[in-house]
Design a protein around this motif. Structure first.
Motif: not given
Ligand SMILES: [Zn+2]
Ligand SMILES: [Zn+2]
Length: 340
Positions: A212-219
């Protein structure tokens, strides 16, 4: 009158014409579209891997590689198709995918035939959507196809309910949260900004969140439960532990509060259900409700609609479409055994 050429088979496999399946396998169909990675859409995936060309969004591909490790990266029958791009089939027809606002990588599917007919599948979808597929014939997901499935609160209100519940319960000790894949990342996103306590997860979930983070979800940052820092954090009074499929929730008695984030929306006027002072459910759903499903069908422009009747509400939804959407003819899927 054009014949209906979309259907759903008994095991849940979607058929678009005679060459494309979605989320399942059928003999003689050379192509499978994988709309997303939820378990109920992974029917006969291993069979498809050996016998079909698989088309999916790059995000879904990355989630599958993270989950299955294995040989996926070395296969040449896996095709990553960006949204809005075309994938041409041997007969000259082409596939196109659009996001469906359900989880990372989830998509709606269109197959445009050489005679101009456009057929499609909604996949699991949330609402509203930036772009909706435009089709003549549609298979629609019927998860909330019952007129009783109307949500009387917004998704923002459900998220607000979750964060205030977590903040409140953290005063009594740790909070354990279980949710489906996709929803658990949403929980992390909602909580991580200002929760102020460590958030713990398994190695499996951390790997999934990294996609998810690789695809830009700022978690926010997750601590691995088995690491030294993770173990230390769990000796403190307050922390949050996240769990999803395969993470072993409820295998042992837990201190503190348990919260399940589920798609069930009963009661329909409140996202919160309290089982006891230590157990709660919050309805956090990435599915359109009944009214939103009708709005979606209208937006696709489809004149023939097949409702997925392999689970609940397919018949109720077909009836509602016929009564409420003028010029649209709907029928429940045949649920046949053989290819359609
Ligand atoms: Zn799903
Ligand atoms: Zn589903």
């Amino acid at each position: 009158m054009v014949k209906q050429i979309v259907d759903v088979l008994r095991d849940g496999t979607i058929c678009l014409g005679s060459s494309v399946t979605c989320d399942g396998f059928a003999e003689g169909f050379p192509i499978r579209v994988q709309t997303h990675v939820h378990d109920d859409h992974m029917i006969k995936f291993e069979t498809s891997k050996g016998l079909q060309d698989l088309v999916m969004r790059p995000e879904t591909y990355s989630l599958l590689v993270a989950e299955k490790n294995a040989d996926l990266e070395y296969r040449d029958n896996f095709h990553r198709l960006g949204c809005g791009k075309k994938f041409e089939l041997e007969d000259g027809s082409h596939l196109c995918l659009l996001p469906s606002n359900h989880m990372l990588g989830s998509c709606q599917v269109t197959l445009q035939r050489t005679d101009g007919l456009r057929i499609g599948y909604s996949g699991d979808f949330g609402w509203p959507l930036g772009k909706v597929i435009e089709v003549d014939q549609l298979v629609v997901d019927s998860t909330y196809g019952s007129p009783r499935s109307v949500r009387h609160y917004t998704q923002a209100a459900a998220e607000e309910c979750l964060s205030s519940l977590v903040f409140g319960q953290l005063r009594q000790g740790p909070v354990h949260i279980y949710a489906h894949r996709g929803t658990i990342e949403r929980v992390l996103h909602v909580l991580s900004d200002n929760i102020g306590v460590p958030i713990i997860a398994t190695a499996r979930l951390i790997k999934e969140v990294e996609v998810y983070q690789d695809y830009g979800l700022a978690a926010g940052e997750l601590l691995w439960a088995d690491s030294e820092v993770g173990q230390l954090a769990m000796q403190e009074k307050s922390f949050v532990h996240l769990y999803s499929k395969g993470d072993g929730f409820r295998n042992e008695p837990m201190d503190g509060t348990s919260i399940t984030c589920s798609a069930y929306m009963v009661p329909s006027n409140n996202p919160l259900l309290q089982y006891s002072d230590r157990a709660y459910r919050v309805s956090l759903s990435n599915h359109a409700d009944f009214n939103e499903t009708l709005a979606y069908i209208k937006a696709t422009g489809a004149k023939k609609v097949v409702t997925d009747n392999t689970r609940n509400h397919g018949c109720e939804l077909a009836l509602a479409i016929n009564q409420r959407l003028e010029g649209v003819f709907a029928s429940p899927s045949s649920n046949k055994r053989a290819p359609c």
